[in-house]
Design a protein around this motif. Structure first.
Motif, short mmCIF file in Angstrom:
data_model
loop_
_atom_site.label_atom_id
_atom_site.label_comp_id
_atom_site.label_asym_id
_atom_site.label_seq_id
_atom_site.Cartn_x
_atom_site.Cartn_y
_atom_site.Cartn_z
N ASN A 76 52.48 32.98 47.83
CA ASN A 76 52.76 31.82 46.98
C ASN A 76 51.70 31.65 45.89
O ASN A 76 52.02 31.23 44.77
CB ASN A 76 52.87 30.55 47.83
CG ASN A 76 54.27 30.32 48.35
OD1 ASN A 76 55.12 29.81 47.64
ND2 ASN A 76 54.50 30.73 49.58
N ILE A 77 50.46 31.97 46.20
CA ILE A 77 49.42 31.89 45.16
C ILE A 77 49.73 32.87 44.03
O ILE A 77 49.68 32.52 42.84
CB ILE A 77 48.03 32.17 45.75
CG1 ILE A 77 47.60 31.05 46.70
CG2 ILE A 77 46.99 32.31 44.62
CD1 ILE A 77 46.28 31.32 47.41
N PHE A 78 50.04 34.12 44.38
CA PHE A 78 50.30 35.12 43.35
C PHE A 78 51.62 34.87 42.62
O PHE A 78 51.74 35.12 41.42
CB PHE A 78 50.29 36.52 43.96
CG PHE A 78 48.91 37.03 44.27
CD1 PHE A 78 47.92 37.03 43.29
CD2 PHE A 78 48.58 37.49 45.52
CE1 PHE A 78 46.64 37.49 43.56
CE2 PHE A 78 47.30 37.95 45.80
CZ PHE A 78 46.33 37.95 44.82
N ARG A 79 52.62 34.36 43.34
CA ARG A 79 53.92 34.13 42.72
C ARG A 79 53.90 32.93 41.79
O ARG A 79 54.48 32.95 40.71
CB ARG A 79 54.98 33.94 43.81
CG ARG A 79 56.40 33.67 43.27
CD ARG A 79 57.38 33.48 44.41
NE ARG A 79 57.49 34.70 45.22
CZ ARG A 79 58.02 34.75 46.43
NH1 ARG A 79 58.45 33.63 47.00
NH2 ARG A 79 58.10 35.89 47.09
N ILE A 98 40.82 31.97 53.30
CA ILE A 98 40.74 33.44 53.16
C ILE A 98 41.65 33.91 52.02
O ILE A 98 41.26 34.72 51.18
CB ILE A 98 41.13 34.13 54.48
CG1 ILE A 98 40.15 33.76 55.59
CG2 ILE A 98 41.17 35.65 54.30
CD1 ILE A 98 40.58 34.23 56.98
N ALA A 99 42.89 33.38 52.01
CA ALA A 99 43.85 33.76 50.96
C ALA A 99 43.32 33.40 49.58
O ALA A 99 43.43 34.17 48.62
CB ALA A 99 45.20 33.09 51.21
N ALA A 103 42.54 35.85 46.46
CA ALA A 103 43.23 35.62 45.18
C ALA A 103 42.25 35.43 44.04
O ALA A 103 42.47 35.93 42.92
CB ALA A 103 44.15 34.39 45.32
N LYS A 104 41.15 34.72 44.28
CA LYS A 104 40.16 34.52 43.24
C LYS A 104 39.49 35.84 42.84
O LYS A 104 39.20 36.07 41.66
CB LYS A 104 39.10 33.50 43.70
CG LYS A 104 39.57 32.06 43.61
CD LYS A 104 38.48 31.09 44.03
CE LYS A 104 38.94 29.64 43.88
NZ LYS A 104 39.18 29.23 42.49
N TRP A 108 42.94 34.88 40.29
CA TRP A 108 43.45 33.51 40.34
C TRP A 108 42.33 32.53 40.02
O TRP A 108 41.23 32.64 40.55
CB TRP A 108 44.05 33.21 41.71
CG TRP A 108 44.52 31.79 41.87
CD1 TRP A 108 45.48 31.15 41.14
CD2 TRP A 108 44.03 30.82 42.82
NE1 TRP A 108 45.63 29.85 41.56
CE2 TRP A 108 44.75 29.62 42.59
CE3 TRP A 108 43.06 30.85 43.82
CZ2 TRP A 108 44.53 28.47 43.35
CZ3 TRP A 108 42.84 29.70 44.57
CH2 TRP A 108 43.57 28.52 44.34
N GLN A 109 42.61 31.55 39.17
CA GLN A 109 41.56 30.63 38.71
C GLN A 109 41.85 29.19 39.09
O GLN A 109 41.30 28.26 38.50
CB GLN A 109 41.39 30.76 37.20
CG GLN A 109 40.92 32.14 36.77
CD GLN A 109 40.74 32.26 35.27
OE1 GLN A 109 41.12 31.36 34.51
NE2 GLN A 109 40.17 33.36 34.82
N GLY A 110 42.72 28.99 40.06
CA GLY A 110 43.06 27.63 40.46
C GLY A 110 41.95 26.94 41.24
O GLY A 110 40.93 27.52 41.59
N LYS A 111 42.19 25.65 41.51
CA LYS A 111 41.22 24.82 42.22
C LYS A 111 41.60 24.73 43.69
O LYS A 111 42.78 24.60 44.03
CB LYS A 111 41.19 23.41 41.60
CG LYS A 111 40.20 22.46 42.25
CD LYS A 111 40.11 21.17 41.46
CE LYS A 111 39.00 20.29 42.01
NZ LYS A 111 38.78 19.09 41.18
#
Length: 375
Positions: A76-79, A98-99, A103-104, A108-111
């Protein structure tokens, strides 16, 4: 209707619990014009204004099938590339952490936001076998590595200080809220309590021994008071610590209501709310609701209950550690209140006044999360 500008993903143990305790988070996200996705276990009804994905989460043991939790979060993070990943409960912030870390490392640059409802069973202090100590150390190591840049939201300063002391977070990465918040307009005391009726004493919550249901049942069994009605409200869970509904339905000393949806109505008919919980919770929602309705609360002395109870002023603490000790304490307090009914009104009014001054409303809690999500 404006097109949402970003996505937030929530991960929680159970969708019913999320809807009951965390709907305000969905409201905040919608107000900030975000798409909302909820990953959670259970078979309940999700909150409005969100997309729900069922993910099996077994809260009571670690198993190789937990890989599916991690996989669902990572996919879901990547999608969806969420602006925020908000994790609630231990397994979500363990596998979600861990996910998020992976992802970071891949762009991935989310909070990352974590809600800690309480210290829970991980730190309940019971059965401290070598295996449990090693498991706790392993979990803490993963949390230190994976939640280093997360904003951690606590319900009590005691829990926040505990995490900081254990090296799991630092002060400037934390946010403090007073519980999950309730709509104070919905929870109101009755205009006057009906004289002559039995004193109604309520246990409301998950039907677990660790929440003190066994203490409540023993209190009902040893009580010789004809003018007291002992009431249990709640539903069973797939929990090895649970008390079955059939036992409660057949119990000669309590009235069992099952799951109650209209808590304002029930609490409006209640005089005393009892929570003899044996593990460290956050700020219990039932105690917030009880205070809002002018009930007298009797609870185990832990950080979450201390946020609401001042001994003899807004409620009463249980100091004993055994089932017998706590049930004897509860019975003594009930007898005293029964003989002095005016104390119920005085203490109930004090509790409601404290609640209004203390920032326990849903609006106050929502404002805290608006700050978290916006910065």
């Amino acid at each position: 209707m404006t097109t949402p500008t970003a996505t937030i993903i929530f991960v929680s143990n159970d969708i019913d619990n999320f809807r009951h305790h965390r709907t305000h988070l969905v409201d905040v996200a919608v107000e900030l014009n975000m798409d909302v996705v909820v990953l959670a276990g259970g078979n309940g009804i999700p909150p409005k204004n969100c997309e729900y994905q069922n993910v099996k989460i077994d809260r009571f043991q670690f198993h190789w099938t937990d890989f599916n939790i991690f996989k669902s979060i990572l996919i879901n993070i990547f999608r969806r590339r969420p602006a925020i990943l908000h994790l609630v409960n231990l397994k979500p912030y363990l596998y979600g952490g861990i996910a998020a870390r992976i992802a970071k490392s891949l762009g991935w640059q989310g909070k990352l936001v974590v809600s800690v409802p309480g210290l829970g069973r991980l730190y309940d202090g019971k059965d401290l076998t070598l295996a449990k100590k090693m498991r706790t150390k392993a979990i803490e190591l993963v949390l230190k590595v994976c939640l280093g840049d997360a904003t951690i939201c606590f319900e009590t300063s005691s829990d926040r200080d505990f995490w900081i002391k254990r090296g799991l977070t630092i002060s400037n990465k934390t946010e403090l809220t007073n519980g999950t918040g309730i709509d104070l307009a919905q929870f109101r005391p009755p205009r006057r309590r009906v004289s002559g009726r039995p004193l109604k004493v309520l246990y409301a919550g998950r039907l677990l021994k660790a929440k003190g249901l066994d203490v409540f049942l023993r209190t009902a069994e040893i009580s010789q008071m004809e003018n007291v009605e002992m009431v249990v409200a709640g539903q069973t869970e797939a929990d090895p610590d649970g008390v079955s509904e059939s036992i409660l339905r057949d119990h000669p000393c309590v009235v069992f209501l099952g799951k109650v949806d209209d808590m304002p109505h029930l609490l409006g008919q209640t005089d005393i709310v009892v929570l003899p919980s044996r593990y460290n919770e956050g700020v219990p929602r039932i105690l917030i609701e009880a205070a809002a309705c002018g009930c007298v609360s009797i609870a185990t002395d832990f950080a979450g209950s201390r946020a609401l109870i001042e001994e003899g002023v807004t409620g009463f603490f249980l100091r004993q550690a055994t089932i017998k000790g706590q049930s004897d304490e509860i019975l003594s307090i009930i007898e005293n209140l029964s003989e002095n009914p005016s104390m119920i009104t005085i203490i109930g009014n004090n509790a409601r006044e404290h609640l209004f001054k203390g920032g326990f409303s849903s609006d106050a809690v929502k404002a805290a999360f608006q700050r978290v999500y916006s910065h």
